[in-house]
Enzyme design. Structure first.
Site, short mmCIF file in Angstrom:
data_model
loop_
_atom_site.label_atom_id
_atom_site.label_comp_id
_atom_site.label_asym_id
_atom_site.label_seq_id
_atom_site.Cartn_x
_atom_site.Cartn_y
_atom_site.Cartn_z
N SER A 1 8.42 51.41 17.09
CA SER A 1 9.89 51.25 16.96
C SER A 1 10.58 52.60 16.75
CB SER A 1 10.25 50.25 15.85
OG SER A 1 9.50 50.43 14.66
N GLY B 1 6.39 54.21 12.76
CA GLY B 1 5.75 55.53 12.76
C GLY B 1 5.05 55.76 14.08
N LEU B 2 4.48 56.94 14.24
CA LEU B 2 3.84 57.32 15.50
C LEU B 2 2.61 56.47 15.79
CD1 LEU B 2 3.91 61.21 15.00
CD2 LEU B 2 5.40 59.87 16.52
N SER B 3 2.20 56.48 17.04
CA SER B 3 0.94 55.85 17.42
C SER B 3 -0.20 56.51 16.63
CB SER B 3 0.70 56.05 18.93
OG SER B 3 -0.54 55.52 19.30
N GLY B 4 -1.06 55.73 16.03
CA GLY B 4 -2.17 56.27 15.26
C GLY B 4 -1.80 56.62 13.83
N ALA B 5 -0.56 56.37 13.44
CA ALA B 5 -0.13 56.72 12.07
C ALA B 5 -0.82 55.83 11.03
CB ALA B 5 1.38 56.59 11.94
N GLY B 6 -1.24 54.63 11.47
CA GLY B 6 -1.92 53.73 10.53
C GLY B 6 -1.16 52.44 10.28
N LYS B 7 -0.19 52.14 11.11
CA LYS B 7 0.66 50.96 10.88
C LYS B 7 -0.14 49.65 10.91
CE LYS B 7 3.18 51.98 14.46
NZ LYS B 7 2.44 53.20 14.86
N SER B 8 -0.92 49.45 11.97
CA SER B 8 -1.68 48.19 12.08
C SER B 8 -2.73 48.09 10.97
CB SER B 8 -2.40 48.10 13.43
OG SER B 8 -1.50 47.75 14.43
P1 ADP Z 1 -1.02 52.54 14.51
O1 ADP Z 1 -0.98 51.05 14.34
O2 ADP Z 1 0.02 53.25 13.69
O3 ADP Z 1 -1.01 52.98 15.95
P2 ADP Z 1 -3.78 52.28 13.72
O4 ADP Z 1 -3.71 51.52 12.44
O5 ADP Z 1 -4.09 51.52 14.98
O6 ADP Z 1 -2.39 53.07 13.92
O7 ADP Z 1 -4.81 53.48 13.64
C1 ADP Z 1 -4.86 54.33 12.52
C2 ADP Z 1 -6.23 54.95 12.41
O8 ADP Z 1 -6.25 55.81 11.28
C3 ADP Z 1 -7.33 53.93 12.22
O9 ADP Z 1 -8.46 54.33 12.96
C4 ADP Z 1 -7.60 54.00 10.71
O10 ADP Z 1 -8.93 53.65 10.39
C5 ADP Z 1 -7.35 55.48 10.42
N1 ADP Z 1 -6.99 55.77 9.03
C6 ADP Z 1 -7.57 56.70 8.26
N2 ADP Z 1 -7.05 56.72 7.02
C7 ADP Z 1 -6.11 55.76 7.00
C8 ADP Z 1 -5.20 55.28 5.99
N3 ADP Z 1 -5.19 55.80 4.75
N4 ADP Z 1 -4.35 54.28 6.32
C9 ADP Z 1 -4.35 53.76 7.56
N5 ADP Z 1 -5.16 54.17 8.57
C10 ADP Z 1 -6.05 55.16 8.29
#
Ligand code: ADP
Length: 186
Positions: free
Chosen positions: A95, A21-28
């Protein structure tokens, strides 16, 4: 030691949960929440994400299409080894290219590859802008940024789709785990 012996030792059938998914999507965030959830259920897991891969094994790679492909290929090889060692792998990488994820599926193995699309809308990811990357990409400071100046190709047939703007981290990870946990049981 055979794969079956290792499965018996650890009490699980290993697999790789591939979060895309996109950057900031919540993957990590989801990967670590899943690790916490699954560990609580007795599963031995390991998270692969940008922080432990991009800064070490893949620190020679950038974000061109060629380097992204090589990045994913190496991650898939590591995931496969970890699966061979018996661990459940939670991988959190943008990815963006379908072909790269198909390569990962081939390397890891069809039966072990669990594709999860973290489908948080881009407007939400950009609002979150966890690392300030969207702002830098918008200003032209970062080139080849997925969703802005580089493509993202969504999975066509993922095992699960999750939009993290609609559920808390705990609810989202528990929902996801319900979908693939039967696959891990020994
Ligand atoms: P990615 O790895 O996709 O780039 P991150 O996990 O680093 O994304 O960041 C996602 C951000 O969104 C975090 O700051 C996280 O706290 C926030 N967030 C808010 N709600 C959710 C949720 N339900 N699941 C995952 N992340 C969330």
């Amino acid at each position: 030691m055979s794969l079956e012996d290792r499965a018996a030792l650890l009490g699980q059938h290993p697999a790789t949960v591939w979060l895309t998914g996109l950057s900031g999507a919540g993957k990590s965030t989801l990967a670590f929440a899943l690790e916490h959830y699954l560990t609580g259920k007795g599963h031995a897991c390991f998270v692969l994400d940008g922080d432990n891969v991009r800064h070490g094994l893949n620190r020679d790679l950038g974000f061109s299409a060629e380097h992204r492909t090589e990045n994913i290929r190496r991650i898939a090889e590591v995931a496969r080894l970890m699966n061979d060692a018996g661990l459940v792998v939670l991988s959190a990488f943008i990815s963006p290219y379908r072909a790269d994820r198909e390569l990962a599926r081939q390397i890891i193995g069809e039966d072990r590859f669990i594709e999860v699309y973290v489908a948080t809308p881009m407007v939400i990811c950009e609002q979150r802008d966890v690392k300030g990357l969207y702002q830098r990409a918008r200003s032209g400071e970062i080139a080849d940024f997925t969703g802005i100046s580089a493509p993202y190709e969504p999975p066509e047939n993922p095992m699960a789709i999750i939009d993290t703007s609609l559920a808390t981290v705990d609810v989202a990870s528990a929902q996801l785990a319900q979908i693939f946990m039967p696959r891990l049981r020994f």
